[in-house]
Design an enzyme around this catalytic site. Structure first.
Site: not given
Ligand code: ADP
Length: 596
Positions: A319, A374, A168, A79, A229, A321-323, A196
């Protein structure tokens, strides 16, 4: 094919070996906190404590895990965060490419130097396989000029290449492709907005598979609200804070990177999960953080819909967007105006590793949540380029050069235009040995218009010759024939104006016959000879083009190169290092017209 993916950050070394046939992870080893005698954790649940600090020891130990296990590694994908203007696609690493990455490192001083450490170490440790640089910026190299440029003073843009690059890239590329798969559609038919949302956040408008806008710009600081940021702010704030707080620009920039975003708004944390929890318990700053975060996101989604003139799918990843069904719910409210309706049950209940749709059945615009991958995308990129290169390596390729309009002069003409006995001076050498671009220029005065500052090419010749494109002919008001160099008989003349005089030549204006210079050895390799006419195919990015009626010119002093003019180069949208291949000659359908 097994690809080892290496991602070296400021305090971590992340690696994984991916079988690109099944997309399965064979082995994974991540070293973290390496500036502080870190620890390596593997996919086999083992933990190794590092006894020394720094990147070297972390890289050595991490990569040795793969070699000790004797795992098959076919190629390595590294990367690299910033490709600058030099790298627009995944590139096979060699010393020249490494030098190029170093050259653009000032654009990403926190990232590229660490990426390079990984490259240099791994290329020594795994020295008998190919290594590829996969750039975060490359996917966004298709962004058009209108979206790429800031309205800043011209010298900033020209001297320092200040423009929007976007980051990204692997994530936006992966989830947009995956969205098309889930929707059972061809990505070339879709307008997709990908969001993202992780610690870093960015959004991209992907029109028919190509990124046309993205929110991160010259640096990853621009755009959406992120973990720490700020995203977009008024640049006037910098001067205000510098004055009011007595801070330097470097201190302010550090705070905008580390203390702003969700952390700044909440005054508490950059972690969205905690912020959502605190907000639900009444913390007003955390509520504000969520409101600003989702407002900015919605603003960008609206803007990107407008830019693409519509949208077919909006994808959430990272994190958050997925969760986070809560953030997706807030982001997708009142989207009826653009034809998107959220299905709250699907949004709440669905969750899986491969991605799902959470829009209502009746929603014209599909809403999707897709876990980003990624590393897998990097592995697939490296595989694609590895296979293409190995294919191309077996084919004889011809470097392509685009010739801008230019003039060849006799010494008599130089005497008239620049003064008796004047000698042309070299500006820079050209690829053909002995030829050079001169510092001197002339104006071409045609019946309709004048073209100024046209470069003279040296050395002087026995005949005057002016080589222009079809577009130039139209502008000047001249009909020039297509001719091989030196064959100016019967061609139109033109008036030339130099520093010291004017000269009207009776003939000499031609549109150069596209041609290939080659040595006698090249001619044997390609199976052609001098004056043969061939077809050349250029598979260059989005506009592969075949040039017919291409003249072969053989001389031992030549260097292998095909020359075309600017109109032809523009038609094929040539990249800097474009190469062509001769279309094979077979039996009666032979496309190579032999001269005798
Ligand atoms: P990185 O960009 O460092 O790879 P991630 O993609 O893992 O980080 O995203 C981290 C963010 O995702 C954090 O703010 C975390 O709190 C958030 N996150 C993870 N799971 C959840 C959830 N279930 N609900 C809300 N936010 C979440």
């Amino acid at each position: 094919m097994n690809i080892l993916v290496i991602n070296v950050g400021s305090s971590s070394v992340k690696t994984q070996l991916i079988d690109t046939n099944s997309n399965a992870i064979i082995f994974k080893a991540n070293a973290s906190k390496i500036l502080n005698k870190g620890v390596i954790k593997t996919s086999e649940k083992s933990t190794i404590n590092l006894m020394e600090r720094g990147h070297d020891i972390a890289l050595e130990k991490t990569i040795s895990l793969y070699t000790e296990k004797k795992l098959t590694i076919d190629a390595v994908a590294h990367r690299v965060v910033h490709g600058g203007d030099l790298f627009k696609e995944t590139t096979k690493l060699n010393q020249e490419v490494i030098d190029g990455i170093e050259q653009v490192a000032h654009l990403a001083p926190l990232h590229n130097p660490n990426n390079l450490k990984g490259i240099e170490f791994a290329m020594k440790a795994l020295n008998n396989i190919s290594h590829y640089a996969v750039f975060d910026t490359a996917f966004h190299s298709t962004i058009p000029n209108r979206a790429k440029h800031y309205a800043i003073p011209k010298e900033w843009r020209v001297k320092h290449s200040i423009r929007r690059f976007g980051f990204h890239g692997m994530s936006h590329q992966y989830v947009s492709k995956r969205a098309a798969e889930i929707l059972n559609s061809d990505i070339r038919d879709l307008k997709i907005i990908t969001c993202h949302l992780g610690n870093g956040c960015s959004i991209a408008a992907i029109e028919y598979g190509r990124s046309v806008e993205t929110s991160m710009g010259f640096t990853p600081l621009e755009g959406l609200v992120m973990g720490t940021r700020s995203g977009d702010i008024d640049p006037g704030i910098l001067q205000f804070i510098a004055k009011e707080e007595g801070k330097t620009i470097a201190e302010i920039e550090k705070q905008l990177n580390k203390d702003a975003g969700l952390k700044g708004l909440s005054g508490l944390t950059n972690d969205m999960q905690t912020i959502i929890q605190e907000a639900s318990e009444g913390n007003e700053d955390c509520r504000l953080a969520i409101h600003v975060f989702t407002h900015r996101l919605r603003k960008y989604i609206g803007a990107y819909t407008a830019i693409m003139g519509g949208v077919d799918a909006i994808v959430f990843t990272g994190g958050i967007g997925e969760n986070s069904e809560y953030i997706r719910h807030r982001a997708c409210q009142r989207f009826e105006y653009l034809g998107a309706r959220i299905d709250e049950d699907k949004n709440r209940e669905f969750k899986n590793e491969v991605g799902f749709i959470f829009s209502d059945e009746t929603s014209r615009v599909k809403l999707l949540a897709i876990p980003t991958q990624e590393e897998l995308e990097m592995a697939l990129e490296a595989k694609k380029h590895h296979q293409e290169l190995n294919k191309v390596d077996k084919t004889l390729t011809i470097p392509i050069a685009v010739s801008a309009r230019h003039v060849h002069l006799t010494q008599d003409a130089v005497d008239v235009l620049f003064g008796k006995g004047y000698q042309l001076t070299e500006y820079k050498p050209l690829s053909q040995p002995g030829q050079f671009a001169c510092n001197e220029r002339v104006s071409l005065v045609g019946p309709k218009n004048t073209i100024e500052r046209v470069r003279i090419l040296g050395p002087t010749r026995s005949k005057n010759q002016v080589e222009i494109s079809r577009t130039d002919e139209f502008f000047l008001g001249i009909d020039a024939p297509i001719r091989a160099s030196g064959h100016t008989e019967g061609s139109p003349g033109i008036k030339l104006i130099g520093d010291k005089g004017e000269l009207t030549i009776k003939e000499g204006v031609i549109c150069a016959w596209r041609h290939i210079h080659m040595t006698p050895e090249d001619a044997i390799n390609f199976g052609v000879k001098d004056k043969d006419i061939v077809e050349v195919s250029i598979s260059n990015g989005e506009r592969p083009t075949t040039f017919g009626n291409t003249l072969i010119r053989v001389k031992s002093s030549y260097k292998l190169e095909m020359h075309i003019d600017t109109d032809e180069g523009n038609a094929a949208e040539l990249s800097r290092d474009a190469k062509g291949i001769l279309i094979p000659c077979e039996g009666d359908a032979c496309l190579v017209k032999k001269t005798n």
